[in-house]
Design an enzyme around this catalytic site. Sequence first.
Site, short mmCIF file in Angstrom:
data_model
loop_
_atom_site.label_atom_id
_atom_site.label_comp_id
_atom_site.label_asym_id
_atom_site.label_seq_id
_atom_site.Cartn_x
_atom_site.Cartn_y
_atom_site.Cartn_z
N LYS A 68 -37.07 2.80 -61.87
CA LYS A 68 -36.14 3.68 -61.15
C LYS A 68 -34.73 3.58 -61.76
O LYS A 68 -34.43 2.64 -62.49
CB LYS A 68 -36.11 3.29 -59.67
N ARG A 97 -34.17 -1.69 -43.51
CA ARG A 97 -33.58 -0.65 -44.35
C ARG A 97 -34.55 0.54 -44.41
O ARG A 97 -34.17 1.66 -44.17
CB ARG A 97 -33.32 -1.19 -45.77
N TYR A 134 -3.20 3.09 -71.18
CA TYR A 134 -2.70 3.68 -69.93
C TYR A 134 -1.79 2.70 -69.20
O TYR A 134 -2.14 1.53 -69.02
CB TYR A 134 -3.87 3.99 -68.99
N MET A 187 -9.39 6.14 -70.24
CA MET A 187 -10.39 7.20 -70.24
C MET A 187 -11.61 6.80 -71.08
O MET A 187 -12.40 6.00 -70.64
CB MET A 187 -9.77 8.52 -70.74
C1 LIG Z 1 -36.03 -1.72 -56.60
C2 LIG Z 1 -37.22 -2.19 -55.88
C3 LIG Z 1 -37.98 -3.27 -56.37
C4 LIG Z 1 -37.59 -4.09 -57.58
O1 LIG Z 1 -36.67 -5.08 -57.22
P1 LIG Z 1 -36.12 -6.15 -58.28
O2 LIG Z 1 -35.27 -7.04 -57.47
O3 LIG Z 1 -35.31 -5.38 -59.27
O4 LIG Z 1 -37.29 -6.79 -58.89
C5 LIG Z 1 -39.14 -3.59 -55.69
N1 LIG Z 1 -39.53 -2.91 -54.58
C6 LIG Z 1 -38.81 -1.89 -54.08
C7 LIG Z 1 -39.28 -1.21 -52.85
C8 LIG Z 1 -37.63 -1.51 -54.70
O5 LIG Z 1 -36.92 -0.49 -54.17
#
Ligand SMILES: *Cc1c(COP(=O)(O)O)cnc(C)c1O
Length: 334
Positions: free
Chosen positions: A33, A116, A243, A289
């Site tokens: 992700k 969550r 800057y 920048m």
């Molecule tokens: C991002 C995520 C993980 C991975 O977590 P890490 O700490 O990066 O290993 C695992 N399960 C879910 C549901 C996640 O959203």
Amino acid sequence: MAFIKINKENFFHNLSQFVKKTGSKKSIGIVLKDNAYGHGLELMAQLSQEFGLTQAVVRTYNEAEIIKPYFEEILVLGDSAIVDEQCSFSLNSLEDITNAQVGSTVELKVDTGMHRNGIAFEELEIALQLIKEKDLILKGVMTHNRSADELSSELFWQTKVFEDVKKTVKDVGFKNVRFHAFNSASALRLPCYNEDFIRLGIGAYGYSELPDIYETLDLKPVLSLWANKVSTRKVNQGQRIGYGGTYIAPKDMSISTYNLGYGDGWMRSSSLASFVTTNKLPFLGRVSMDYISIESTKEEICIFDDALSAGKQLGTISYEITTQLHSDINRVVV
Ligand SMILES: *Cc1c(COP(=O)(O)O)cnc(C)c1O
């Protein structure tokens, strides 16, 4: 723009360390992700396949479509379930069940304490009933450990609640369901042999945010960030740089401008202390920048090769440093 080097050897090394704990490549789902935590979605998918992984985890269905050629199975965490042979979709609420396409493959997320995402334990039987009624294929039941990376006993009571979840799912009559709760921190802390599936993110990229006493594996950072020299100039003692002119040259010096800045995903940083690169060269003044100034004439400089220590300088964690690196930055495998 700056550029990124991806160290394939280190990535394979990290994955091998986890395979030693799981006993198999099959039970590892590489979490890709957020552009593979900034490492590059498709590139890391390719490398994961080359290593021999067959499963991946992403947030969106878009991401899944990009990496389909590289994996057998993909878990999508954040999009509505549709029928797709290669993908399963996590269900985070009763509403998600309602919205799921009939016949889609799903993994039910149960909240065991993180509050969550996921359905409450009390809703579990209703959720399972709804899944049956809609003819969804229940591939998995999952949870997320709240504080696997902190010193506390919460991980253990979350594990206990998850045991009750497993029992309920089996009692209701679901078969061939996989159960998974492990992220990197849990995989580092606990034995992994009996886990059906591990969602491995940050650890694969070489980081552990665990307290040292849990350092069980030797992990190596995969990503390093580099910048190219744009120009070199001489400044006289007393001249100001960047800057706001916050840096005043203490002597006559040769400084160079390098192509790293906000557009790359680099923070201006709220702290007054300047960032110091891998080779101990401080940024002179502010990030202006898309450029920084450094006392060096080297063609390329390494900004950081360890996001954990870079994060400490900037008051944040490794996840945030790598994840915000812009997807347009060129990534080369070394
Ligand atoms: C991002 C995520 C993980 C991975 O977590 P890490 O700490 O990066 O290993 C695992 N399960 C879910 C549901 C996640 O959203």
